[in-house]
Design a protein around this motif. Sequence first.
Motif, PDB file in Angstrom:
ATOM      1  N   THR A   1      -7.651 -16.677   3.352  1.00  0.00           N
ATOM      2  CA  THR A   1      -7.133 -15.749   2.338  1.00  0.00           C
ATOM      3  C   THR A   1      -6.278 -16.450   1.290  1.00  0.00           C
ATOM      4  OG1 THR A   1      -5.197 -15.217   3.706  1.00  0.00           O
ATOM      5  CG2 THR A   1      -7.153 -13.820   3.972  1.00  0.00           C
ATOM      6  N   GLY A   2      -6.256 -17.774   1.308  1.00  0.00           N
ATOM      7  CA  GLY A   2      -5.455 -18.524   0.351  1.00  0.00           C
ATOM      8  C   GLY A   2      -6.083 -18.556  -1.031  1.00  0.00           C
ATOM      9  N   LEU A   3      -5.261 -18.693  -2.035  1.00  0.00           N
ATOM     10  CA  LEU A   3      -5.752 -18.775  -3.405  1.00  0.00           C
ATOM     11  C   LEU A   3      -6.704 -19.937  -3.613  1.00  0.00           C
ATOM     12  CD1 LEU A   3      -2.414 -18.124  -5.330  1.00  0.00           C
ATOM     13  CD2 LEU A   3      -4.443 -16.675  -5.458  1.00  0.00           C
ATOM     14  N   LEU A   4      -6.502 -21.011  -2.846  1.00  0.00           N
ATOM     15  CA  LEU A   4      -7.219 -22.262  -3.101  1.00  0.00           C
ATOM     16  C   LEU A   4      -8.495 -22.416  -2.298  1.00  0.00           C
ATOM     17  CD1 LEU A   4      -4.183 -24.728  -3.117  1.00  0.00           C
ATOM     18  CD2 LEU A   4      -5.184 -23.513  -5.047  1.00  0.00           C
ATOM     19  N   GLY A   5      -8.782 -21.501  -1.371  1.00  0.00           N
ATOM     20  CA  GLY A   5      -9.919 -21.713  -0.493  1.00  0.00           C
ATOM     21  C   GLY A   5      -9.599 -22.757   0.556  1.00  0.00           C
ATOM     22  N   GLU A   6     -10.608 -23.468   1.021  1.00  0.00           N
ATOM     23  CA  GLU A   6     -10.437 -24.390   2.149  1.00  0.00           C
ATOM     24  C   GLU A   6     -10.236 -25.849   1.755  1.00  0.00           C
ATOM     25  OE1 GLU A   6      -9.976 -23.366   5.046  1.00  0.00           O
ATOM     26  OE2 GLU A   6     -10.873 -21.371   5.172  1.00  0.00           O
ATOM     27  N   GLU A   7     -10.687 -26.258   0.587  1.00  0.00           N
ATOM     28  CA  GLU A   7     -10.652 -27.679   0.237  1.00  0.00           C
ATOM     29  C   GLU A   7     -10.155 -27.888  -1.194  1.00  0.00           C
ATOM     30  OE1 GLU A   7     -14.423 -29.463   0.963  1.00  0.00           O
ATOM     31  OE2 GLU A   7     -14.413 -29.013   3.110  1.00  0.00           O
ATOM     32  N   PRO A   8      -8.877 -27.684  -1.419  1.00  0.00           N
ATOM     33  CA  PRO A   8      -8.344 -27.927  -2.768  1.00  0.00           C
ATOM     34  C   PRO A   8      -8.362 -29.417  -3.109  1.00  0.00           C
ATOM     35  CG  PRO A   8      -6.571 -27.470  -1.229  1.00  0.00           C
ATOM     36  CD  PRO A   8      -7.847 -27.206  -0.488  1.00  0.00           C
ATOM     37  N   ASP A   9      -8.297 -29.690  -4.393  1.00  0.00           N
ATOM     38  CA  ASP A   9      -8.410 -31.054  -4.919  1.00  0.00           C
ATOM     39  C   ASP A   9      -7.060 -31.762  -4.802  1.00  0.00           C
ATOM     40  OD1 ASP A   9      -8.714 -33.358  -6.448  1.00  0.00           O
ATOM     41  OD2 ASP A   9     -10.000 -32.375  -7.924  1.00  0.00           O
ATOM     42  N   ARG A  10      -6.918 -32.603  -3.782  1.00  0.00           N
ATOM     43  CA  ARG A  10      -5.640 -33.296  -3.564  1.00  0.00           C
ATOM     44  C   ARG A  10      -5.346 -34.322  -4.647  1.00  0.00           C
ATOM     45  NH1 ARG A  10      -3.223 -31.986   0.967  1.00  0.00           N
ATOM     46  NH2 ARG A  10      -4.411 -30.826   2.529  1.00  0.00           N
ATOM     47  N   ALA A  11      -6.378 -34.946  -5.170  1.00  0.00           N
ATOM     48  CA  ALA A  11      -6.147 -35.920  -6.245  1.00  0.00           C
ATOM     49  C   ALA A  11      -5.586 -35.230  -7.482  1.00  0.00           C
ATOM     50  CB  ALA A  11      -7.448 -36.651  -6.581  1.00  0.00           C
ATOM     51  N   LEU A  12      -6.053 -34.025  -7.755  1.00  0.00           N
ATOM     52  CA  LEU A  12      -5.516 -33.276  -8.887  1.00  0.00           C
ATOM     53  C   LEU A  12      -4.054 -32.909  -8.647  1.00  0.00           C
ATOM     54  CD1 LEU A  12      -5.876 -31.855 -11.603  1.00  0.00           C
ATOM     55  CD2 LEU A  12      -6.790 -29.875 -10.364  1.00  0.00           C
ATOM     56  N   ALA A  13      -3.725 -32.560  -7.399  1.00  0.00           N
ATOM     57  CA  ALA A  13      -2.324 -32.269  -7.074  1.00  0.00           C
ATOM     58  C   ALA A  13      -1.456 -33.500  -7.302  1.00  0.00           C
ATOM     59  CB  ALA A  13      -2.204 -31.787  -5.630  1.00  0.00           C
ATOM     60  N   ASP A  14      -1.941 -34.664  -6.881  1.00  0.00           N
ATOM     61  CA  ASP A  14      -1.197 -35.900  -7.131  1.00  0.00           C
ATOM     62  C   ASP A  14      -0.942 -36.064  -8.626  1.00  0.00           C
ATOM     63  OD1 ASP A  14      -1.282 -36.493  -4.412  1.00  0.00           O
ATOM     64  OD2 ASP A  14      -2.976 -37.871  -4.599  1.00  0.00           O
ATOM     65  N   ARG A  15      -1.974 -35.834  -9.401  1.00  0.00           N
ATOM     66  CA  ARG A  15      -1.891 -36.067 -10.840  1.00  0.00           C
ATOM     67  C   ARG A  15      -0.947 -35.061 -11.517  1.00  0.00           C
ATOM     68  NH1 ARG A  15      -5.182 -39.323 -14.526  1.00  0.00           N
ATOM     69  NH2 ARG A  15      -4.391 -38.819 -16.581  1.00  0.00           N
ATOM     70  N   LEU A  16      -1.129 -33.774 -11.180  1.00  0.00           N
ATOM     71  CA  LEU A  16      -0.346 -32.760 -11.873  1.00  0.00           C
ATOM     72  C   LEU A  16       1.115 -32.792 -11.429  1.00  0.00           C
ATOM     73  CD1 LEU A  16      -1.154 -30.768 -14.041  1.00  0.00           C
ATOM     74  CD2 LEU A  16      -1.390 -29.009 -12.289  1.00  0.00           C
ATOM     75  N   HIS A  17       1.353 -32.919 -10.135  1.00  0.00           N
ATOM     76  CA  HIS A  17       2.729 -33.042  -9.644  1.00  0.00           C
ATOM     77  C   HIS A  17       3.404 -34.259 -10.281  1.00  0.00           C
ATOM     78  CE1 HIS A  17       6.081 -33.051  -6.778  1.00  0.00           C
ATOM     79  NE2 HIS A  17       5.839 -34.333  -6.583  1.00  0.00           N
ATOM     80  N   GLY A  18       2.680 -35.361 -10.327  1.00  0.00           N
ATOM     81  CA  GLY A  18       3.240 -36.566 -10.939  1.00  0.00           C
ATOM     82  C   GLY A  18       3.563 -36.380 -12.406  1.00  0.00           C
ATOM     83  N   ALA A  19       2.743 -35.594 -13.107  1.00  0.00           N
ATOM     84  CA  ALA A  19       3.005 -35.346 -14.526  1.00  0.00           C
ATOM     85  C   ALA A  19       4.294 -34.560 -14.715  1.00  0.00           C
ATOM     86  CB  ALA A  19       1.830 -34.589 -15.144  1.00  0.00           C
ATOM     87  N   TRP A  20       4.520 -33.538 -13.859  1.00  0.00           N
ATOM     88  CA  TRP A  20       5.746 -32.751 -13.963  1.00  0.00           C
ATOM     89  C   TRP A  20       6.965 -33.611 -13.613  1.00  0.00           C
ATOM     90  CZ3 TRP A  20       1.930 -30.249 -15.639  1.00  0.00           C
ATOM     91  CH2 TRP A  20       1.968 -28.908 -16.005  1.00  0.00           C
ATOM     92  N   VAL A  21       6.837 -34.483 -12.598  1.00  0.00           N
ATOM     93  CA  VAL A  21       7.928 -35.384 -12.236  1.00  0.00           C
ATOM     94  C   VAL A  21       8.241 -36.320 -13.398  1.00  0.00           C
ATOM     95  CG1 VAL A  21       8.586 -37.305 -10.739  1.00  0.00           C
ATOM     96  CG2 VAL A  21       7.525 -35.271  -9.747  1.00  0.00           C
ATOM     97  N   SER A  22       7.203 -36.881 -13.992  1.00  0.00           N
ATOM     98  CA  SER A  22       7.398 -37.808 -15.104  1.00  0.00           C
ATOM     99  C   SER A  22       8.043 -37.108 -16.299  1.00  0.00           C
ATOM    100  CB  SER A  22       6.054 -38.417 -15.514  1.00  0.00           C
ATOM    101  OG  SER A  22       6.190 -39.256 -16.636  1.00  0.00           O
ATOM    102  N   PHE A  23       7.602 -35.883 -16.579  1.00  0.00           N
ATOM    103  CA  PHE A  23       8.187 -35.155 -17.703  1.00  0.00           C
ATOM    104  C   PHE A  23       9.664 -34.873 -17.449  1.00  0.00           C
ATOM    105  CE2 PHE A  23       9.208 -31.323 -20.126  1.00  0.00           C
ATOM    106  CZ  PHE A  23       8.797 -31.700 -21.385  1.00  0.00           C
ATOM    107  N   ALA A  24       9.996 -34.458 -16.215  1.00  0.00           N
ATOM    108  CA  ALA A  24      11.395 -34.186 -15.893  1.00  0.00           C
ATOM    109  C   ALA A  24      12.242 -35.445 -16.002  1.00  0.00           C
ATOM    110  CB  ALA A  24      11.508 -33.596 -14.491  1.00  0.00           C
ATOM    111  N   ALA A  25      11.675 -36.581 -15.674  1.00  0.00           N
ATOM    112  CA  ALA A  25      12.440 -37.827 -15.695  1.00  0.00           C
ATOM    113  C   ALA A  25      12.563 -38.417 -17.090  1.00  0.00           C
ATOM    114  CB  ALA A  25      11.796 -38.840 -14.755  1.00  0.00           C
ATOM    115  N   THR A  26      11.466 -38.338 -17.874  1.00  0.00           N
ATOM    116  CA  THR A  26      11.423 -39.091 -19.125  1.00  0.00           C
ATOM    117  C   THR A  26      11.027 -38.277 -20.350  1.00  0.00           C
ATOM    118  OG1 THR A  26       9.089 -39.714 -18.911  1.00  0.00           O
ATOM    119  CG2 THR A  26      10.713 -41.099 -17.763  1.00  0.00           C
TER     120      THR A  26
END
Length: 484
Positions: free
Chosen positions: A433-458
Amino acid sequence: MAEPIATTTSGRVRGIRGGGVVRFRAVPYAAAPTGDLRFAAPRPAPRWDGVRAADRVGPVAPQQAAGELPGLDVSVLRGPEWSGGDDYLTAEITRPDQDGAGLPVLVFVHGGAFVSGGGAAPLYDGAAFARSGVVLVAINHRLGAEGFAPIGETNVGLRDQLAALRWVRENAAAFGGDPGNVTVCGQSSGAMSIADLLGSPLLDGLVDRAIVQSGHTGMTRSRDLGRALVESLARHLGVPATAEAFRQVGVRELLAAQAAVMAPGGAPDLRDEHGHDPSFGLSAFLPVHGDDVLPVPPGEAVAAGSAAGIDVLVSTCREEMALYLVASGVVDSTTDEQAVAALGASHPDASGVLAAYGLGRRPAGEALSAALTDLVFRLPAREFAARHRDSGGRTHVAEFTWRSPRFGGRLGACHGLELPFVFHNLAVATGPTGLLGEEPDRALADRLHGAWVSFAATGDPGWPEHRGGHVFTAGPEPGAAGPR
């Protein structure tokens, strides 16, 4: 190992550690809004002696139980249900479990159509941000009639957020954060709030950057329309439309009146002089312009340069409205006439708009979903980004395009779907019943999370600024980018 203790301006708090992070839960940033403080601007949290335990989730702002979406677990977005408790103007703080100082600070404002939600929702767990070297502060604020009906002082919910940001500037160092590097981030109504505050003179000096996810400056009302809403609440309650009278009304009684005005046909006509309802029927309760918080419509202030010194990142999802219309079945059951009537309640040219989105040539529900995605989110968000850019502000824009496999893929890149990726909390939104189904894209999570971290830092998320209309596309192929 010594207990994790931080000294705030109101006293010392003791957190809990685990998983490489330290959490401080339900830390007050303002006094409980009771008695004379109800419908009034927030006041500083009273001081306490000794060490206050900050190891349990506190109460959320008064709100009604949110409706369900069949087949979807959206509780991870909402957090715990309201069950009473007055001391809810609090923050959830997560930092790395190591000595250090000067970390970037990210303050998160939750969504919920200005009437629901809380900073302790499972999806907003800040552990991944803390492990990435960011101090995450997720806040509660007043909601609905308590926060966004101009009963006493106006824009009380926004004033809560301003108080929280002042508290962060004063207390960030106690949690290892850099008070000179604060980014405020929000999604949906939280993003609308942040965009509005970028047009407020009261935000001056409180933040360095802002991330606006599925938000913009277009959802405010005039004070006159806000007052009409207050008078409608008063009629439902049988009391004078004064702050003194409303303070005598119990919270549950006010919530019942709030539900009555939000029911179909329960609210006064909240369309503006052009025949538009800026909320498109999503909420009767919005910030108002024309006071000291928002002296002018915030979009005008941003265009005039009110936030030119603040770096801004704006993002939307490609199929925002699918969250509401697919799981509910509306996308399949809506007729052409119903689609025109639904949009016509908030837009003066519903037939013309829907025709441009294929009404008569495609299923009515699909045309309505596409039109509302653009009208409610994408187009005003792009306009907001362009106004900030053209006023001289550094601006980045992203569009989230990864499509959920739920409902045969029809849920698509819906409203809120980017949040598990940004917070790198895929597990809480994964499953039958999750929004993401069974196999969300972990590489995309790495990329997007990293982008928000980078924006907050720099201030740099890793892609070009919005000059020339550049939009970063966050989709199935991480890194794909290009103007759209």
